[in-house]
Design a protein around this motif. Structure first.
Motif, PDB file in Angstrom:
ATOM      1  N   GLN A  67      42.334  34.853  38.185  1.00  0.00           N
ATOM      2  CA  GLN A  67      41.841  35.438  39.429  1.00  0.00           C
ATOM      3  C   GLN A  67      42.965  36.129  40.200  1.00  0.00           C
ATOM      4  O   GLN A  67      42.705  37.028  40.996  1.00  0.00           O
ATOM      5  CB  GLN A  67      41.202  34.347  40.297  1.00  0.00           C
ATOM      6  CG  GLN A  67      39.925  33.768  39.686  1.00  0.00           C
ATOM      7  CD  GLN A  67      39.423  32.566  40.463  1.00  0.00           C
ATOM      8  OE1 GLN A  67      40.141  31.582  40.643  1.00  0.00           O
ATOM      9  NE2 GLN A  67      38.200  32.638  40.939  1.00  0.00           N
ATOM     10  N   TYR A  70      43.124  39.773  37.869  1.00  0.00           N
ATOM     11  CA  TYR A  70      41.924  40.566  38.118  1.00  0.00           C
ATOM     12  C   TYR A  70      40.720  39.787  37.603  1.00  0.00           C
ATOM     13  O   TYR A  70      40.858  38.814  36.849  1.00  0.00           O
ATOM     14  CB  TYR A  70      41.990  41.929  37.409  1.00  0.00           C
ATOM     15  CG  TYR A  70      41.939  41.853  35.895  1.00  0.00           C
ATOM     16  CD1 TYR A  70      40.722  41.960  35.201  1.00  0.00           C
ATOM     17  CD2 TYR A  70      43.097  41.660  35.151  1.00  0.00           C
ATOM     18  CE1 TYR A  70      40.675  41.880  33.822  1.00  0.00           C
ATOM     19  CE2 TYR A  70      43.057  41.588  33.764  1.00  0.00           C
ATOM     20  CZ  TYR A  70      41.839  41.697  33.103  1.00  0.00           C
ATOM     21  OH  TYR A  70      41.797  41.605  31.727  1.00  0.00           O
ATOM     22  N   GLU A  71      39.541  40.222  38.020  1.00  0.00           N
ATOM     23  CA  GLU A  71      38.286  39.657  37.513  1.00  0.00           C
ATOM     24  C   GLU A  71      37.365  40.797  37.095  1.00  0.00           C
ATOM     25  O   GLU A  71      37.256  41.805  37.806  1.00  0.00           O
ATOM     26  CB  GLU A  71      37.614  38.803  38.590  1.00  0.00           C
ATOM     27  CG  GLU A  71      38.379  37.525  38.932  1.00  0.00           C
ATOM     28  CD  GLU A  71      37.659  36.683  39.979  1.00  0.00           C
ATOM     29  OE1 GLU A  71      36.899  35.793  39.584  1.00  0.00           O
ATOM     30  OE2 GLU A  71      37.871  36.939  41.178  1.00  0.00           O
ATOM     31  N   TYR A  72      36.731  40.622  35.955  1.00  0.00           N
ATOM     32  CA  TYR A  72      35.794  41.622  35.434  1.00  0.00           C
ATOM     33  C   TYR A  72      34.376  41.131  35.675  1.00  0.00           C
ATOM     34  O   TYR A  72      33.987  40.049  35.213  1.00  0.00           O
ATOM     35  CB  TYR A  72      36.047  41.848  33.946  1.00  0.00           C
ATOM     36  CG  TYR A  72      34.982  42.668  33.245  1.00  0.00           C
ATOM     37  CD1 TYR A  72      34.558  43.895  33.751  1.00  0.00           C
ATOM     38  CD2 TYR A  72      34.381  42.213  32.067  1.00  0.00           C
ATOM     39  CE1 TYR A  72      33.580  44.639  33.118  1.00  0.00           C
ATOM     40  CE2 TYR A  72      33.417  42.953  31.414  1.00  0.00           C
ATOM     41  CZ  TYR A  72      33.011  44.167  31.947  1.00  0.00           C
ATOM     42  OH  TYR A  72      32.036  44.900  31.313  1.00  0.00           O
ATOM     43  N   ASP A  73      33.579  41.908  36.409  1.00  0.00           N
ATOM     44  CA  ASP A  73      32.206  41.527  36.761  1.00  0.00           C
ATOM     45  C   ASP A  73      31.230  42.116  35.745  1.00  0.00           C
ATOM     46  O   ASP A  73      30.623  43.169  35.961  1.00  0.00           O
ATOM     47  CB  ASP A  73      31.882  42.021  38.176  1.00  0.00           C
ATOM     48  CG  ASP A  73      30.596  41.409  38.712  1.00  0.00           C
ATOM     49  OD1 ASP A  73      29.873  40.768  37.930  1.00  0.00           O
ATOM     50  OD2 ASP A  73      30.316  41.587  39.916  1.00  0.00           O
ATOM     51  N   VAL A  75      28.384  40.863  34.794  1.00  0.00           N
ATOM     52  CA  VAL A  75      26.987  40.695  35.215  1.00  0.00           C
ATOM     53  C   VAL A  75      26.529  41.898  36.039  1.00  0.00           C
ATOM     54  O   VAL A  75      25.438  42.438  35.821  1.00  0.00           O
ATOM     55  CB  VAL A  75      26.819  39.387  36.008  1.00  0.00           C
ATOM     56  CG1 VAL A  75      25.401  39.273  36.573  1.00  0.00           C
ATOM     57  CG2 VAL A  75      27.145  38.180  35.144  1.00  0.00           C
ATOM     58  N   SER A  76      27.375  42.330  36.977  1.00  0.00           N
ATOM     59  CA  SER A  76      27.005  43.493  37.802  1.00  0.00           C
ATOM     60  C   SER A  76      26.894  44.751  36.959  1.00  0.00           C
ATOM     61  O   SER A  76      26.009  45.595  37.180  1.00  0.00           O
ATOM     62  CB  SER A  76      28.049  43.715  38.905  1.00  0.00           C
ATOM     63  OG  SER A  76      28.017  42.665  39.831  1.00  0.00           O
ATOM     64  N   ARG A  77      27.773  44.871  35.963  1.00  0.00           N
ATOM     65  CA  ARG A  77      27.723  46.053  35.100  1.00  0.00           C
ATOM     66  C   ARG A  77      26.436  46.072  34.270  1.00  0.00           C
ATOM     67  O   ARG A  77      25.811  47.132  34.095  1.00  0.00           O
ATOM     68  CB  ARG A  77      28.936  46.090  34.176  1.00  0.00           C
ATOM     69  CG  ARG A  77      29.099  47.444  33.478  1.00  0.00           C
ATOM     70  CD  ARG A  77      30.265  47.457  32.533  1.00  0.00           C
ATOM     71  NE  ARG A  77      30.492  48.808  32.033  1.00  0.00           N
ATOM     72  CZ  ARG A  77      31.115  49.085  30.900  1.00  0.00           C
ATOM     73  NH1 ARG A  77      31.611  48.094  30.168  1.00  0.00           N
ATOM     74  NH2 ARG A  77      31.276  50.328  30.513  1.00  0.00           N
ATOM     75  N   ARG A  79      23.582  44.654  35.109  1.00  0.00           N
ATOM     76  CA  ARG A  79      22.479  44.942  36.027  1.00  0.00           C
ATOM     77  C   ARG A  79      22.407  46.434  36.351  1.00  0.00           C
ATOM     78  O   ARG A  79      21.334  47.040  36.340  1.00  0.00           O
ATOM     79  CB  ARG A  79      22.667  44.131  37.306  1.00  0.00           C
ATOM     80  CG  ARG A  79      21.533  44.305  38.326  1.00  0.00           C
ATOM     81  CD  ARG A  79      21.907  43.754  39.678  1.00  0.00           C
ATOM     82  NE  ARG A  79      23.047  44.460  40.235  1.00  0.00           N
ATOM     83  CZ  ARG A  79      24.115  43.860  40.734  1.00  0.00           C
ATOM     84  NH1 ARG A  79      24.219  42.545  40.721  1.00  0.00           N
ATOM     85  NH2 ARG A  79      25.109  44.582  41.253  1.00  0.00           N
ATOM     86  N   TYR A  94      34.085  47.849  37.858  1.00  0.00           N
ATOM     87  CA  TYR A  94      33.672  46.443  37.825  1.00  0.00           C
ATOM     88  C   TYR A  94      34.866  45.502  37.660  1.00  0.00           C
ATOM     89  O   TYR A  94      34.703  44.342  37.320  1.00  0.00           O
ATOM     90  CB  TYR A  94      32.666  46.235  36.686  1.00  0.00           C
ATOM     91  CG  TYR A  94      31.469  47.129  36.853  1.00  0.00           C
ATOM     92  CD1 TYR A  94      30.402  46.767  37.678  1.00  0.00           C
ATOM     93  CD2 TYR A  94      31.409  48.382  36.230  1.00  0.00           C
ATOM     94  CE1 TYR A  94      29.324  47.608  37.867  1.00  0.00           C
ATOM     95  CE2 TYR A  94      30.331  49.232  36.411  1.00  0.00           C
ATOM     96  CZ  TYR A  94      29.294  48.832  37.232  1.00  0.00           C
ATOM     97  OH  TYR A  94      28.226  49.668  37.428  1.00  0.00           O
ATOM     98  N   LYS A  96      37.847  43.752  39.706  1.00  0.00           N
ATOM     99  CA  LYS A  96      38.331  43.421  41.045  1.00  0.00           C
ATOM    100  C   LYS A  96      39.792  42.983  40.953  1.00  0.00           C
ATOM    101  O   LYS A  96      40.130  42.054  40.217  1.00  0.00           O
ATOM    102  CB  LYS A  96      37.494  42.279  41.644  1.00  0.00           C
ATOM    103  CG  LYS A  96      37.955  41.859  43.033  1.00  0.00           C
ATOM    104  CD  LYS A  96      37.147  40.667  43.535  1.00  0.00           C
ATOM    105  CE  LYS A  96      37.662  40.201  44.893  1.00  0.00           C
ATOM    106  NZ  LYS A  96      36.932  38.990  45.367  1.00  0.00           N
TER     107      LYS A  96
END
Length: 281
Positions: A67, A70-73, A75-77, A79, A94, A96
């Motif tokens: 963290q 970085y964090e790769y999202d 789930v948002s991608r 969606r 995506y 952060k």
């Protein structure tokens, strides 16, 4: 770039030497000491002293080293792809950035605070070894390597809740903040309460150090708790003669909730008061 203390923070000579040694060596400064001795505030004051931006990473028990990078999202991608959003074409939308990434790409050399590192999993320090040593890390999703533009001044605090790995300790400059002696504590009080009555401070410090010396105390009151107590004494207009009270029924100091933070210690003082009362009979 040297740390000489600030008007709001009383730094001892050995603490100044430790901070400047870590800056010169370009090593993280690992700071330990009792809770409430100003470990976290040190990073803020170092940033003020050297006129550098401060980036704070407050570690929790659930915090992972990744963290901080970085964090790769994903789930948002997923969606957004189902909704036909054009942003999915660029994976960077995506990702952060973590606190280390922010520190590495800062325009000015920053102070990076990693606060209470011992709260996290035992593997947390090991997972940051390479990144803090080489000042770079690899982003697998984009295939890029993020390198520090300027090596940040890293301040790491620990409350000794867990032992830190030897490999991690080797890469740090270590300093233990000893609990302030009465003279240093007087200087700290003067900084925070410049107009306070000297007799009140003298009696409060005497009582404060007596409390810390009581055998069996589960949690000794800290510097920050002393400052809170003094503030309450002034607000409630408690005079030095009240603190000097030797009545065995009043062994617990007035407004003791600012100093004693658990029922065991309160009960300890109540038992001491009872025993003193019996001895006087």
């Amino acid at each position: 770039m040297r740390f000489e203390g600030t008007t709001a923070y009383v730094a001892t000579d050995d603490l100044k030497i430790a901070v400047n040694a870590a800056i010169a060596l370009e090593r993280p400064l690992l700071v330990k000491g009792e809770p409430g001795t100003g470990k976290t505030v040190l990073a803020l004051e170092v940033a003020k002293s050297v006129n550098a931006p401060l980036i704070e990473w407050h570690v929790k028990s659930t915090t992972k080293a990744q963290q901080g990078l970085y964090e790769y999202d994903a789930v948002s991608r997923l969606r957004d792809s189902q909704l036909g959003d054009e942003r999915v074409k660029d994976i960077r939308n995506y990702i952060k950035r973590g606190k280390l990434w922010e520190a590495f790409v800062a325009d000015e050399r920053p102070v990076l605070l990693i606060d209470e590192i011992d709260k996290a999993d035992i593997e947390f320090p090991n997972d940051l070894l390479q990144e803090l040593d080489r000042m770079e890390f690899f982003v697998y999703e984009t295939g890029e390597t993020v390198k520090a533009r300027r090596r940040p001044i890293v301040v790491i605090t620990s409350n000794n809740e867990k032992e830190l790995p030897d490999a991690f300790l080797r890469r740090c400059f270590f300093h233990y903040i000893r609990f302030p002696d009465p003279e240093t504590m007087q200087a700290i009080v003067d900084v925070h309460f410049p107009g306070i009555k000297p007799r009140l401070v003298a009696e409060a410090l005497r009582l404060f150090y007596e409390i810390r010396d009581v055998p069996g105390l589960k949690k000794k009151p800290s510097t920050s708790e002393l400052l809170d107590w003094l503030k309450l004494l002034m607000v409630e207009d408690v005079g030095p003669e009240t603190l000097r009270e030797r009545d065995p029924k009043k062994l617990i100091p007035p407004l003791h909730g600012a100093l004693l933070k658990n029922e065991q210690d309160v009960h300890l003082f109540e038992r001491l008061a009872f025993m003193a009362k019996r001895e006087r009979r």
